[in-house]
Design an enzyme around this catalytic site. Structure first.
Site, mmCIF file in Angstrom:
data_model
loop_
_atom_site.group_PDB
_atom_site.id
_atom_site.type_symbol
_atom_site.label_atom_id
_atom_site.label_comp_id
_atom_site.label_asym_id
_atom_site.label_seq_id
_atom_site.Cartn_x
_atom_site.Cartn_y
_atom_site.Cartn_z
ATOM 1 N N GLN A 284 27.531 -30.187 -74.151
ATOM 2 C CA GLN A 284 27.365 -28.174 -73.957
ATOM 3 C C GLN A 284 28.169 -28.294 -73.260
ATOM 4 O O GLN A 284 27.978 -29.086 -71.917
ATOM 5 C CB GLN A 284 26.534 -27.984 -74.330
ATOM 6 C CG GLN A 284 25.284 -28.552 -73.998
ATOM 7 C CD GLN A 284 24.111 -28.637 -74.183
ATOM 8 O OE1 GLN A 284 22.903 -27.649 -73.288
ATOM 9 N NE2 GLN A 284 23.862 -28.301 -75.578
ATOM 10 N N HIS B 84 27.858 -24.486 -69.523
ATOM 11 C CA HIS B 84 27.275 -22.768 -69.304
ATOM 12 C C HIS B 84 27.963 -22.005 -68.476
ATOM 13 O O HIS B 84 28.378 -23.077 -67.536
ATOM 14 C CB HIS B 84 25.332 -23.027 -68.799
ATOM 15 C CG HIS B 84 24.346 -24.262 -69.374
ATOM 16 N ND1 HIS B 84 24.780 -24.301 -70.881
ATOM 17 C CD2 HIS B 84 24.189 -25.635 -69.247
ATOM 18 C CE1 HIS B 84 23.569 -24.830 -70.920
ATOM 19 N NE2 HIS B 84 23.494 -26.174 -70.584
ATOM 20 N N GLU C 241 21.755 -26.052 -63.584
ATOM 21 C CA GLU C 241 20.544 -26.314 -63.537
ATOM 22 C C GLU C 241 20.457 -27.410 -63.408
ATOM 23 O O GLU C 241 21.068 -27.924 -62.666
ATOM 24 C CB GLU C 241 20.286 -26.927 -65.556
ATOM 25 C CG GLU C 241 20.981 -27.611 -66.090
ATOM 26 C CD GLU C 241 21.448 -27.400 -67.495
ATOM 27 O OE1 GLU C 241 20.666 -28.695 -67.852
ATOM 28 O OE2 GLU C 241 21.595 -26.913 -68.139
ATOM 29 N N HIS D 172 28.257 -31.514 -70.311
ATOM 30 C CA HIS D 172 26.822 -32.573 -70.108
ATOM 31 C C HIS D 172 26.131 -32.874 -71.773
ATOM 32 O O HIS D 172 26.769 -32.092 -71.758
ATOM 33 C CB HIS D 172 26.065 -31.315 -69.129
ATOM 34 C CG HIS D 172 25.513 -30.364 -69.303
ATOM 35 N ND1 HIS D 172 26.066 -29.291 -69.215
ATOM 36 C CD2 HIS D 172 24.213 -30.417 -70.098
ATOM 37 C CE1 HIS D 172 25.374 -28.193 -69.489
ATOM 38 N NE2 HIS D 172 24.186 -28.629 -69.765
ATOM 39 N N ARG E 142 28.382 -25.232 -77.035
ATOM 40 C CA ARG E 142 28.531 -26.268 -77.864
ATOM 41 C C ARG E 142 29.931 -26.377 -78.252
ATOM 42 O O ARG E 142 30.837 -26.194 -78.642
ATOM 43 C CB ARG E 142 27.533 -26.675 -79.254
ATOM 44 C CG ARG E 142 26.288 -26.647 -79.461
ATOM 45 C CD ARG E 142 25.996 -26.789 -80.570
ATOM 46 N NE ARG E 142 24.202 -25.995 -80.622
ATOM 47 C CZ ARG E 142 23.997 -25.321 -81.362
ATOM 48 N NH1 ARG E 142 24.862 -25.230 -82.005
ATOM 49 N NH2 ARG E 142 22.534 -24.727 -81.619
#
Length: 318
Positions: A96, A98, A116, A173, A193
């Site tokens: 996936q 972001h 993150e 990642h 995804r």
């Protein structure tokens, strides 16, 4: 003045890739045998934590953020900025990516994108992560995806307990099988995804992919993020600053005995990974143990710690 830590009740999420280690490792009462996520400190509408103690008991963290800005240093922003999770990957998570803030706001109507970072609590021998890819251009990336050349496209890296991984927005990642991590992230639930191993849920359906959006937001070519941990010790507390970047600063605290602390931060988010001890503030003594999640509010500047515990601690970078 609120003069004690704010302890929070976690929210649990069932995931196709989840298992039972959150119960086995932390004694949490999980809702299913495929529990993948513990949202330990969350004000996100998809799973806000509830306060367990003090005059705010029963309120959700988003309510506390809205009604008691003084506990967070009166920081600006309509939404609480961070989210802390523990993830149990019994099997591989999807590959996936972001988006950044501007893309999330423009395309999804969400306040935050998602950068993150992960602290590896435990993992099986030989465990790996997907971190980045080998495509040199967007056209090469698109071609590899179209041809299902996942082994050629995806870059895997070995991991072991205690590793720290920084995952800026745009990074391709995936957390691999047999891995338990603590994740500190922007308060966002926007995930695109790229690949999900063609697996099916209990009803025989494959999960939705987001190929076009993934290609739009992915970092191409991939570049590893650079960071340099910094260690310091105050009395019985060893602090390792794992990273300081635009959205958050994250530490590993290793406590072995008494330590007096003064924190000139708006507030601290604390998750206890092992051990037990106590924190003393003007409001009294609070016991802390493995699996606890709490906030040290802005109104508590000075406190003392004692015991033998390992924590991951974070705060917004301002």
């Amino acid at each position: 003045m609120y003069n004690e830590p704010i302890f929070l009740k976690p929210v649990f999420k069932d995931r196709i890739w989840g298992g039972t280690k959150l119960r086995e490792a932390f004694s949490y009462e999980i809702p299913s045998e495929t529990t993948g996520e513990c949202w330990g400190i969350s004000a996100h509408p998809n799973g806000p934590s509830k306060v367990l103690n003090g005059p705010l008991e029963g309120k959700t963290l988003d309510q506390v953020w809205d009604e008691h800005a003084e506990l967070f240093g009166n920081q600006e922003g309509e939404e609480f900025p961070l989210l802390v999770k523990i993830l149990d990957a019994k099997t591989d998570l999807s590959v996936q990516v972001h988006p950044d803030d501007s893309y999330a706001q423009k395309v999804e109507g969400e306040p935050y994108g998602k950068t993150e970072c992960w602290y590896v609590i435990d993992c099986e021998p030989g465990a790996e992560l997907v971190y980045g890819h080998h495509a040199k251009s967007k056209s090469e990336f698109e071609q590899m995806v179209a041809e299902n050349r996942w082994d050629d496209l995806l870059r895997t890296v070995p991991i072991q307990p205690g590793d720290f991984v920084y995952v800026p927005n745009g990074t391709i990642h995936a957390i691999g099988t047999g891995t338990m991590i603590l994740e500190t992230q922007q308060s966002s639930d926007v995930t695109y995804r790229v690949y999900d191993y063609d697996r099916r849920d209990t009803e025989g359906n494959t999960r939705e992919l987001h190929i076009e959006k993934s290609i739009e937001v992915a970092m191409i070519p991939h570049e590893d993020a650079k960071f340099e941990p910094v260690e310091s010790t105050i009395d019985g507390l060893k602090k390792t600053k794992l990273i300081q970047e635009n959205y958050f600063t994250v530490y590993r605290w290793e406590l072995d005995g008494p330590s007096e602390q003064y924190e000139n931060r708006a507030y601290l988010l604390v998750s206890v990974l092992s051990g037990e001890g106590e924190i003393t503030t003007d409001g009294g003594i609070s016991l802390i143990k493995k699996g606890d999640h709490f906030i040290i509010p802005s109104t508590v500047k000075q406190f003392s710690l004692d015991g033998n515990v390992e924590c991951i601690v974070s705060h917004p970078t301002v």
